[in-house]
Design a protein around this motif. Structure first.
Motif, PDB file in Angstrom:
ATOM      1  N   THR A 104       0.819  -1.217   0.000  1.00 43.93           N
ATOM      2  CA  THR A 104       0.000   0.000   0.000  1.00 43.93           C
ATOM      3  C   THR A 104       0.854   1.268   0.000  1.00 43.93           C
ATOM      4  N   VAL A 150      -0.391   4.935  -0.780  1.00 46.84           N
ATOM      5  CA  VAL A 150      -1.350   5.716   0.002  1.00 46.84           C
ATOM      6  C   VAL A 150      -0.716   6.362   1.226  1.00 46.84           C
ATOM      7  N   TRP A 151       0.442   5.870   1.657  1.00 50.05           N
ATOM      8  CA  TRP A 151       1.045   6.454   2.859  1.00 50.05           C
ATOM      9  C   TRP A 151       2.387   7.126   2.584  1.00 50.05           C
ATOM     10  N   PRO A 177       3.369   0.784  -5.051  1.00 49.70           N
ATOM     11  CA  PRO A 177       3.141  -0.504  -4.383  1.00 49.70           C
ATOM     12  C   PRO A 177       4.030  -1.609  -4.934  1.00 49.70           C
ATOM     13  N   ARG A 230      -4.539   4.483   7.276  1.00 49.09           N
ATOM     14  CA  ARG A 230      -4.573   4.558   5.811  1.00 49.09           C
ATOM     15  C   ARG A 230      -4.260   3.214   5.187  1.00 49.09           C
ATOM     16  N   ILE A 231      -3.382   2.458   5.844  1.00 44.81           N
ATOM     17  CA  ILE A 231      -3.039   1.121   5.355  1.00 44.81           C
ATOM     18  C   ILE A 231      -4.233   0.191   5.495  1.00 44.81           C
ATOM     19  N   ARG A 256      -6.774   0.917   2.707  1.00 43.20           N
ATOM     20  CA  ARG A 256      -6.341   0.446   1.398  1.00 43.20           C
ATOM     21  C   ARG A 256      -6.368  -1.072   1.319  1.00 43.20           C
ATOM     22  N   LEU A 257      -6.007  -1.759   2.396  1.00 33.93           N
ATOM     23  CA  LEU A 257      -6.081  -3.220   2.404  1.00 33.93           C
ATOM     24  C   LEU A 257      -7.515  -3.689   2.184  1.00 33.93           C
ATOM     25  N   LEU A 274      -8.410  -3.504  -1.327  1.00 34.14           N
ATOM     26  CA  LEU A 274      -7.767  -4.581  -2.088  1.00 34.14           C
ATOM     27  C   LEU A 274      -8.344  -5.957  -1.763  1.00 34.14           C
TER      28      LEU A 274
END
Length: 589
Positions: free
Chosen positions: A243, A246-247, A253, A579-580, A583-584, A587
């Motif tokens: 991810t 996004v961070w 990625p 944020r992680i 995003r996970l 996904l």
């Protein structure tokens, strides 16, 4: 062409992959074993289901558990307990993150400076690695361990040895303390209830005291993957790598491919210098090849030498695969007349450090692993035969495996009346302990590795250290109130293993230079436990290996991509960043 290909998604590879992806590089991460993307659907807490070396989901083998495990040859009485799969051996580690002792680095001038392996020190100072320790500690994050009754019992025994409590992350003298570990502190209802309805995220966060660290970590139920309690790399660095966009501003990625067994590192001569150009890997019955500007080997202490040899890479000084250290473990446990809380909570939350000899850790185990730990011996059955290795000391009777009626009697007291101590020795780097290619038939991935220990030919210093720490373990247990103390005299159990591709200052006895680049092949780096210069003085290797991998990532970025270092100029993003998590979820992870 990729910027970087990283071989192995265990303890070290995801660190390099995440750090370089955060700088915007195109990184491919290849892992030989499975990717347990949804462990709550794939895992259990049954010990045999998890840890059976032939069929368990945590084994050295392919994703399909109906297929045989990948074979390794070890001619002596020993057990190489390392895992394939995303997260590697960190999937079943206990999350202990102490720093290496300063005495194993160049420039150390303490009064015990000659008590270490002086011929195999790190080729830079301890102070140079401190910022990288701090970076990893913040990223994971590393915290003071959550504790319970077994830790209280351990500390009660440690007090009787007359040692002070350690209050610093750096170990300067013999002392005891809570572990610094990479397990999230319990929050909310975690640690306060056994009601399964209250042990669900976000009612409960962090460690839920399940006691099953060795079966992987999938708790609290309902938590995002990067909020699982134990910070194995499949729960920390891998989610960050996947991810990065996004961070990290400008991050890219990582592409992760599991079930990708690398069989060849490719090279060519460039301007008269042998240079890594890419890799070939197997996925099922299909071979794939991809090129890169830089290749990083992070397959572990056994697989890195195997891949080096099977790729036909040069070994001009003969040190590839040599210097395989294992902390020459031993196991000492006590039987108590009252409750110890042995199998409950975080697996290992208390330690005693004794530089330059090694250290001790309290280890709580579930029943099957406790029985295994009591039977892995180099001294035969306790009280029946000794194989010339029976040892006497401040324990009851001779050392040796506890079997039959005696084992039943020990376990009949109940797991909650035992206290187990792992003896961790600072062992010397010895050229005779090594990885080579076996003469046995190759498997589908090529030649298999052979791990050789000259068990009865250890150096005098290593033997002294082990005996010293085993006696301290017994004294600690007696001081804590144990009614009976057993010493097992373990055969080599390859959990803490280091140095088979060691970093050093001398071209005569090292494989990689102080940057982490191999001396014989340019553009080829080593970034895992195998690059460690020595046994660290005895502390668990993961933190030091990951700090060194972070430093190596900076060296790669500066040397091959004209980038600037970042550890001293920015703050790390914590692996639990929300944020992680978001995003996970996007996904499907």
């Amino acid at each position: 062409m990729r910027d970087v290909i990283v071989i192995g998604a265990g303890g070290g590879g995801p660190v390099v992959a995440k750090e370089l992806a955060a700088q915007g590089l195109d990184v491919l991460l290849l892992e030989a074993g499975p990717r347990h993307a949804k462990p709550r659907e794939e895992w259990t807490t049954f010990e045999d289901d998890a840890n059976n070396p032939l069929t368990g989901y945590l084994r050295w083998g392919p994703s399909d558990r109906d297929k045989p495990a990948w074979y390794r040859e070890w001619p002596q009485n020993s057990f190489v307990w390392q895992l394939s799969g995303v997260g590697g051996t960190t999937q079943h580690f206990y999350g202990n993150y102490p720093r290496a002792y300063p005495g194993v680095f160049e420039g150390y001038d303490g009064p015990d400076r000659n008590g270490y392996d002086v011929d195999h020190r790190f080729p830079f100072t301890y102070g140079e690695l401190v910022p990288y320790f701090e970076w990893v500690e913040a990223t994971m994050p590393v915290m003071t361990a959550a504790m319970g009754h077994k830790e209280q019992t351990f500390f009660r025994g440690a007090e009787t040895l007359g040692l002070p409590v350690q209050t610093t992350k750096t170990t300067h003298r013999p002392s005891y303390r809570p572990q610094e570990n990479a397990i999230l502190q319990p929050g909310g209802t975690a640690g306060k209830t056994a009601d399964k309805d209250l042990l669900v995220y976000p009612k409960a966060t962090g460690c839920t005291f399940c006691g099953y660290c060795f079966q992987g970590c999938m708790r609290p139920n309902g938590a995002p993957r990067n909020q699982f309690a134990k910070r194995s790399t499949d729960n920390s660095y891998v989610p960050m790598a996947l991810t990065a966009e996004v961070w990290s501003r400008g991050g890219k990625p990582v592409e992760l491919i599991a079930d990708a067994f690398v069989t060849q590192v490719h090279t060519e001569k460039r301007h008269g210098v042998l240079t890594a150009t890419g890799v070939t890997w197997r996925s099922g019955d299909t071979e794939h090849r991809e090129d890169a500007r830089v290749v990083v080997m992070s397959g572990g202490c056994t697989e890195n030498p195997r891949l080096w040899f099977s790729s036909g890479l040069p070994n001009p000084n003969g040190w590839v695969g040599r210097g395989y250290t294992d902390h020459f473990f031993d196991w000492v446990f006590g039987v108590f007349g009252d409750y110890t809380g042995n199998p409950k909570g975080v697996g290992s939350s208390a330690r005693l450090d004794y530089p330059p000899y090694g250290g001790l850790e309290n280890v709580g185990l579930p029943p099957a692993l406790a029985a295994f730990a009591g039977t892995l011996s180099d001294s035969g059955i306790r009280g029946h035969y000794k194989n010339g290795r029976g040892r006497t000391g401040p324990w009851d009777g001779p050392a040796g495996r506890v079997m039959g009626p005696e084992l039943k009697e020990v376990l009949s007291h109940g797991m909650d009346r035992l206290l187990s101590v792992l003896v961790i020795t600072d062992d010397d780097v010895e050229a005779q302990n090594r990885v080579t290619l076996s003469a046995l038939p190759a498997d589908e991935n090529g030649p298999i590795p052979k791990v050789t220990f000259k068990q009865r030919q250890r150096t005098a210093r290593t033997l002294r250290n082990r005996e010293f720490m085993a006696r301290k373990a017994a004294e600690l247990l007696r001081g804590a109130g144990a009614e009976k103390v057993y010493r097992i005299d373990w055969a080599p159990l390859i959990l803490h293993v280091q140095s088979s591709m060691r970093m050093g200052s001398s071209e005569q006895n090292s494989v990689v230079d102080p940057r982490g680049e191999t001396r014989a092949v340019k553009g080829l780096f080593i970034a895992d436990n195998s690059a460690l210069s020595n046994g660290l003085g005895g502390p668990n290797p993961t933190l030091t290996a990951q700090a060194l991998a972070t430093r190596t990532a900076e060296k790669i970025f500066a040397t091959y991509f004209d980038g600037d270092p970042w550890v001293r100029s920015s703050a790390p993003v914590v692996s639990t960043d929300p944020r992680i998590s978001v995003r996970l979820a996007q996904l499907g992870l």
